[in-house]
Scaffold this motif. Structure first.
Motif, PDB file in Angstrom:
ATOM      1  N   ARG A   1      -8.402  -6.350   4.232  1.00 40.45           N
ATOM      2  CA  ARG A   1      -8.571  -7.801   4.510  1.00 40.45           C
ATOM      3  C   ARG A   1      -6.574  -8.109   4.724  1.00 40.45           C
ATOM      4  NH1 ARG A   1     -12.276 -11.527   2.075  1.00 40.45           N
ATOM      5  NH2 ARG A   1     -14.316  -9.872   2.456  1.00 40.45           N
ATOM      6  N   TYR A   2      -6.301  -6.784   4.425  1.00 41.80           N
ATOM      7  CA  TYR A   2      -4.304  -7.144   4.464  1.00 41.80           C
ATOM      8  C   TYR A   2      -4.374  -5.578   5.215  1.00 41.80           C
ATOM      9  CZ  TYR A   2      -4.312  -9.237   0.647  1.00 41.80           C
ATOM     10  OH  TYR A   2      -4.837 -10.442  -0.336  1.00 41.80           O
ATOM     11  N   ARG A   3      -3.012  -5.889   6.728  1.00 42.85           N
ATOM     12  CA  ARG A   3      -2.649  -5.028   7.115  1.00 42.85           C
ATOM     13  C   ARG A   3      -2.700  -3.092   6.729  1.00 42.85           C
ATOM     14  NH1 ARG A   3      -0.665  -6.923  12.205  1.00 42.85           N
ATOM     15  NH2 ARG A   3      -0.543  -8.545  11.376  1.00 42.85           N
ATOM     16  N   PRO A   4      -2.933  -2.394   7.214  1.00 40.12           N
ATOM     17  CA  PRO A   4      -2.683  -0.712   6.380  1.00 40.12           C
ATOM     18  C   PRO A   4      -1.043  -0.431   7.079  1.00 40.12           C
ATOM     19  CG  PRO A   4      -4.951  -0.926   7.763  1.00 40.12           C
ATOM     20  CD  PRO A   4      -3.937  -1.757   7.809  1.00 40.12           C
TER      21      PRO A   4
ATOM     22  N   THR B   1      -7.486   2.818   3.788  1.00 37.91           N
ATOM     23  CA  THR B   1      -5.826   2.599   2.091  1.00 37.91           C
ATOM     24  C   THR B   1      -6.401   3.373   1.335  1.00 37.91           C
ATOM     25  OG1 THR B   1      -6.505   0.308   2.085  1.00 37.91           O
ATOM     26  CG2 THR B   1      -4.687   0.493   3.474  1.00 37.91           C
TER      27      THR B   1
ATOM     28  N   PHE C   1      -4.751   7.835   7.935  1.00 37.12           N
ATOM     29  CA  PHE C   1      -4.419   5.823   7.738  1.00 37.12           C
ATOM     30  C   PHE C   1      -4.313   5.512   9.313  1.00 37.12           C
ATOM     31  CE2 PHE C   1      -2.309   6.853   3.519  1.00 37.12           C
ATOM     32  CZ  PHE C   1      -2.576   5.338   3.192  1.00 37.12           C
TER      33      PHE C   1
ATOM     34  N   VAL D   1      -9.568 -11.085  -1.694  1.00 34.19           N
ATOM     35  CA  VAL D   1     -10.172  -9.641  -1.236  1.00 34.19           C
ATOM     36  C   VAL D   1      -9.869  -9.070  -1.392  1.00 34.19           C
ATOM     37  CG1 VAL D   1     -12.244  -8.898  -0.090  1.00 34.19           C
ATOM     38  CG2 VAL D   1     -12.942 -10.985  -1.674  1.00 34.19           C
ATOM     39  N   VAL D   2      -9.212  -7.822  -1.900  1.00 37.19           N
ATOM     40  CA  VAL D   2      -8.516  -6.887  -0.802  1.00 37.19           C
ATOM     41  C   VAL D   2      -9.357  -6.140   0.340  1.00 37.19           C
ATOM     42  CG1 VAL D   2      -6.691  -4.968  -1.369  1.00 37.19           C
ATOM     43  CG2 VAL D   2      -6.555  -6.852  -2.436  1.00 37.19           C
ATOM     44  N   ALA D   3      -9.766  -5.664   0.168  1.00 36.53           N
ATOM     45  CA  ALA D   3     -11.147  -4.169   0.066  1.00 36.53           C
ATOM     46  C   ALA D   3     -12.523  -4.767  -0.176  1.00 36.53           C
ATOM     47  CB  ALA D   3     -10.879  -3.532   0.412  1.00 36.53           C
ATOM     48  N   ASP D   4     -13.394  -5.598   0.113  1.00 31.02           N
ATOM     49  CA  ASP D   4     -14.903  -6.096   0.067  1.00 31.02           C
ATOM     50  C   ASP D   4     -15.495  -4.825  -0.903  1.00 31.02           C
ATOM     51  OD1 ASP D   4     -17.456  -8.282  -0.307  1.00 31.02           O
ATOM     52  OD2 ASP D   4     -17.769  -6.136  -0.054  1.00 31.02           O
TER      53      ASP D   4
ATOM     54  N   ALA E   1     -13.545   0.489  -2.768  1.00 31.34           N
ATOM     55  CA  ALA E   1     -13.728  -0.463  -2.798  1.00 31.34           C
ATOM     56  C   ALA E   1     -14.976   0.450  -2.510  1.00 31.34           C
ATOM     57  CB  ALA E   1     -13.722  -1.137  -1.371  1.00 31.34           C
ATOM     58  N   LEU E   2     -15.062   1.656  -1.409  1.00 29.04           N
ATOM     59  CA  LEU E   2     -16.545   2.667  -1.566  1.00 29.04           C
ATOM     60  C   LEU E   2     -17.564   2.960  -2.546  1.00 29.04           C
ATOM     61  CD1 LEU E   2     -14.766   4.209   1.630  1.00 29.04           C
ATOM     62  CD2 LEU E   2     -16.772   2.818   1.889  1.00 29.04           C
TER      63      LEU E   2
ATOM     64  N   THR F   1     -17.011  -0.563   3.366  1.00 31.35           N
ATOM     65  CA  THR F   1     -16.076  -1.820   2.968  1.00 31.35           C
ATOM     66  C   THR F   1     -15.273  -2.521   3.686  1.00 31.35           C
ATOM     67  OG1 THR F   1     -13.788  -2.213   1.475  1.00 31.35           O
ATOM     68  CG2 THR F   1     -13.739   0.012   2.529  1.00 31.35           C
ATOM     69  N   ASP F   2     -14.177  -3.510   3.488  1.00 32.64           N
ATOM     70  CA  ASP F   2     -13.740  -3.651   4.481  1.00 32.64           C
ATOM     71  C   ASP F   2     -12.069  -3.626   4.117  1.00 32.64           C
ATOM     72  OD1 ASP F   2     -13.285  -5.940   3.203  1.00 32.64           O
ATOM     73  OD2 ASP F   2     -14.329  -7.396   4.771  1.00 32.64           O
TER      74      ASP F   2
ATOM     75  N   PHE G   1       0.421  -1.085   0.214  1.00 31.67           N
ATOM     76  CA  PHE G   1       0.017  -0.175   0.151  1.00 31.67           C
ATOM     77  C   PHE G   1       0.629   1.244  -0.250  1.00 31.67           C
ATOM     78  CE2 PHE G   1      -2.369  -2.794   2.795  1.00 31.67           C
ATOM     79  CZ  PHE G   1      -4.124  -3.012   1.506  1.00 31.67           C
TER      80      PHE G   1
ATOM     81  N   GLY H   1      -7.263   3.987   9.200  1.00 30.95           N
ATOM     82  CA  GLY H   1      -6.585   2.739   8.863  1.00 30.95           C
ATOM     83  C   GLY H   1      -7.049   2.583   6.937  1.00 30.95           C
TER      84      GLY H   1
ATOM     85  N   TYR I   1     -11.009  -5.514   9.321  1.00 32.03           N
ATOM     86  CA  TYR I   1     -11.959  -4.114  10.488  1.00 32.03           C
ATOM     87  C   TYR I   1     -13.348  -2.946   8.835  1.00 32.03           C
ATOM     88  CZ  TYR I   1      -9.227  -0.390   7.564  1.00 32.03           C
ATOM     89  OH  TYR I   1      -8.670  -0.461   6.272  1.00 32.03           O
TER      90      TYR I   1
END
Lengths: 396, 152
Positions: free
Chosen positions: B72-75, A141, A135, A197-200, A147-148, B69-70, A118, A139, B90
Motif C-alpha cells: 500500500r506504500y511506495r517501496p 519490502t 526490491f 493497511v501497510v501490506a494486507d 504479511a505473506l 499480500t499487497d 522501509f 518491490g 501492487y
C-alpha cells in the motif's frame, strides 16, 4: 556448567528517533553497561561491535568505532555483521573468546541510527545481490514478507486480524512500563484496527517501526565474576547462531523463491524452530523451564509464530496462547516483557543484545514494574537476513 | 517507434517456452535433480550433492497460491516508480510449484487484487511489464501471476 559465561553488566541508550550518530548511542550504552558491571573501560580485554550497514563506512567496523569513541586502550577488537542476528553473533564471538581463554572480560555493543521508512538495500546497481533484486524486481519490502506469513497463518490456522492485534495490545502494555522503550503508551485493539493497511492483512500498528537505539553487555568468565565478588551472576548458557538446513521450504527474506525439495526431503520443523532447538540443546533445558522469552516481533503475527517455534505451544496454537493471556505480563510465560519491537522499534544490530539486557534485568529481579516474579530462565529468539539464526539462553 | 523491451533481469524467463508460451527459467542439477530459481549457474547448493552440470530448465506454468499480500506504500529504490504519480498498490503472490516443490514470489497481473485471491487457488505465470513508463526509457519486462481462467 563449565561452558557458562557471566553477564556482569547491561546497558542501553533509550530507543527513539534521536537524529544523532550510532556511535553516540553505542557509547552511551557501553558506558552504562560498564557502570552496571562496576568496571572501567580500561579493564576490558576485548570489544565486539555488532555492525550496521546503513550508517556509512564506520558502521562496517563497529568494534573499532566504539573502541575509538571510548578511547583507544589496546583491547582485542571484533566487528560482526549478521543483519538482525548481528547482536547474537557479537555475543557468540565474545563468549567464544571467553571460553577459549583469550579474554576474561568482553564488552559487546550494538547501535544503529535507522533511516525513515522501509529498510532498503545499500545503493548502486547490484543484480547479483538477492536483497537488491527483491526490491528491484518485486518491490518486496520487509513488511510484504511479514504479511505473506500472516496471511498464510490466517488460511492454515484460522488466525484473525483480531488475534494479531492482541499481540500489539499486550506488548504496548509491557512497553509502557519500560523506560528504555520508544513507545510508552497503551494501545487498544480498536486503534490497531483503525491504523492504515501497510501490506494486507497487516496494519501500521501490526508492524514494528525503525528506530535509533543501542544496547551493550559486559560478559566475563565465571572465574572473573567470582574474583569480583559476584557469586550468583546471570549466566549465558547457550548462543545459537545456526543456519537453515537445505532445502529451506518456507519463503524467507530476502529470497524470491524457496529451495526446491525435489532432490532432498525437507527436515522436520521450520528454520525458526531449529534456532531455538539448538539453543535448548546447548543449554540443557527446554521450553517448560522458561520463565520468560524475548522474541523478534517484527510483526504481531510473527510473534505468534515464534510461540510455536520456541516450543511454548504446538503448531498453529499461537493465537490461542495470546488469547488466553499466557504470554502477557502476569501470564504463564510472558513473552516480550520488555515491550518487544512493538515498543522499541528496530535498531538492527542492537536488538538481539537488547533482548539479553532484558533477560539480565528480569533474572536479576530488577525489571521494575514489568518484573516477571521469580524469573529463573529465559530465551531470546531472532533471525537475521540471509539465513542467520539467533537465540540466547540465560539463567540465574 | 516501439520502445525497446528489456527483461528486468536477464535469463530468468523466456517469451517462448516449450509450448511457445511465457515461462520462468531455472536451472537443474544433472547430478541430484535440484531445481534453482533464480537460476544458479555456478555450484549446486544441495550440500549432499557432489555437483553436476546446471542446465537451464523452464519451470511449471501453473502453481497454487501459498500466500499473498499487497504494497500500500511506495517501496524504496531500487524499485522504480515515479514519485510524481500517485502510488498504485501492487499485489504480491507466493506460488507453490508442485513439480519443482518450491515457492516462487511474483507480482500479480494488473487488476488482480488481494480480494481476488485465496490460499490454494490455481494461478499461472504470464508476461508483464514492470516499469519504464516514460517515453525515454526501455520497457522492463517481468513475470506476473494471474488466477487461472481470468483474462487480461
Amino acid at each position: 556448567m563449565s561452558r557458562e559465561i557471566a553477564v556482569l553488566g547491561a546497558g542501553m541508550h533509550p530507543w527513539g528517533k534521536w537524529g544523532r550518530s550510532f556511535v553516540e548511542y553505542g557509547t552511551v550504552a557501553a558506558r552504562a553497561a560498564l557502570a552496571d558491571a562496576g568496571l572501567e573501560w580500561q579493564d576490558i580485554d576485548s570489544v565486539v561491535g555488532a555492525d550496521t550497514v546503513r550508517s556509512g563506512y564506520p558502521g562496517y567496523v563497529a568494534g573499532a568505532t566504539f573502541a575509538q569513541a571510548l578511547g583507544w586502550q589496546g583491547a582485542r577488537v571484533t566487528s560482526v555483521y549478521a543483519a538482525c542476528a548481528s547482536g547474537a553473533q557479537a555475543i557468540g564471538a565474545a563468549r567464544a573468546q571467553i571460553l577459549a581463554g583469550l579474554a576474561d572480560v568482553v564488552l559487546v555493543v550494538g547501535a544503529d541510527a535507522a533511516p525513515k521508512g522501509f529498510f532498503a538495500p545499500a545503493g548502486g546497481d547490484r543484480p547479483d545481490d538477492p536483497d537488491w533484486l527483491r526490491f528491484r524486481v518485486l518491490g518486496a519490502t520487509n513488511p510484504a514478507y511479514f504479511a505473506l506469513y500472516a496471511r498464510r497463518r490466517m488460511a492454515v490456522y484460522g488466525d484473525t486480524a483480531e488475534d494479531f492485534a492482541l499481540v500489539k495490545v499486550k506488548n504496548a502494555a509491557a512497553g509502557l512500563l519500560n523506560p528504555m522503550a520508544r513507545y510508552r503508551k497503551a494501545v487498544t485493539a480498536e486503534e490497531v484496527a483503525a491504523s492504515a493497511v501497510v501490506a494486507d492483512p497487516l496494519r501500521l500498528l501490526d508492524i514494528c517501526a525503525t528506530s535509533d537505539g543501542a544496547a551493550a553487555l559486559v560478559l566475563c568468565s565465571m572465574e572473573f565474576a567470582r574474583a569480583r565478588g559476584v557469586t550468583d551472576p546471570v549466566r549465558i548458557r547457550a548462543v545459537s547462531t545456526v543456519t537453515p538446513v537445505y532445502p529451506r521450504t518456507v519463503l524467507d527474506l530476502p529470497d524470491i523463491a524457496t529451495d526446491s525439495a525435489v532432490a532432498v526431503e525437507p527436515a522436520a520443523g521450520s528454520f525458526r524452530s531449529s534456532i531455538a532447538r539448538a539453543a535448548y540443546e546447548e543449554a540443557g533445558l527446554g521450553p517448560e523451564d522458561l520463565s520468560l522469552a524475548e522474541v523478534y516481533d517484527l510483526s504481531t503475527a510473527l510473534e505468534l509464530e515464534w510461540y510455536e517455534d520456541i516450543g511454548l505451544c504446538g503448531e498453529g496454537e499461537g493465537a490461542k496462547l495470546v488469547r488466553e493471556g499466557a504470554t502477557a505480563l502476569g501470564g504463564r510465560v510472558p513473552v516480550n516483557a520488555s515491550g518487544g519491537l512493538a515498543s522499541f522499534g528496530e535498531a538492527v544490530p542492537a536488538q538481539a543484545i537488547a533482548q539479553v539486557c532484558e533477560l539480565t534485568w528480569q533474572l536479576r529481579g530488577t525489571a521494575g514494574e514489568r518484573q516477571v516474579p521469580g524469573a529463573r530462565a529465559g530465551i531470546t529468539a531472532n533471525q537475521g537476513l540471509f539465513g542467520h539464526g539467533s537465540a540466547v539462553v540465560a539463567v540465574r | 517507434m516501439e520502445r525497446a523491451r528489456t527483461p528486468v533481469v536477464g535469463g530468468w524467463f523466456t517469451e517462448s517456452g516449450p509450448d511457445g508460451e511465457f515461462r520462468l527459467l531455472g536451472t537443474r542439477c544433472s547430478a541430484c535433480g535440484s531445481v534453482f530459481f533464480p537460476r544458479e549457474d555456478t555450484f549446486c547448493r544441495n550440500p549432499g550433492c557432489r555437483g553436476g552440470e546446471l542446465a537451464e530448465v523452464p519451470l511449471s506454468k501453473r502453481g497454487r497460491v501459498w500466500s499473498y499480500t499487497d504494497g500500500r506504500y511506495r517501496p524504496p529504490a531500487p524499485y522504480v516508480s515515479d514519485p510524481d504519480v500517485p502510488w498504485e498498490p501492487y499485489t504480491l503472490l507466493a506460488v507453490e510449484l508442485a513439480a519443482e516443490r518450491m515457492v516462487v514470489l511474483g507480482q500479480a497481473a494488473p487488476g488482480v487484487t488481494v480480494a481476488d485471491l485465496a490460499v490454494g487457488m490455481e494461478v499461472e505465470v504470464v508476461p508483464g511489464v514492470l516499469d519504464g513508463d516514460t517515453a525515454t526509457e526501455p520497457v522492463r519486462t517481468t513475470w506476473r501471476f494471474r488466477p487461472v481462467g481470468v483474462d487480461g
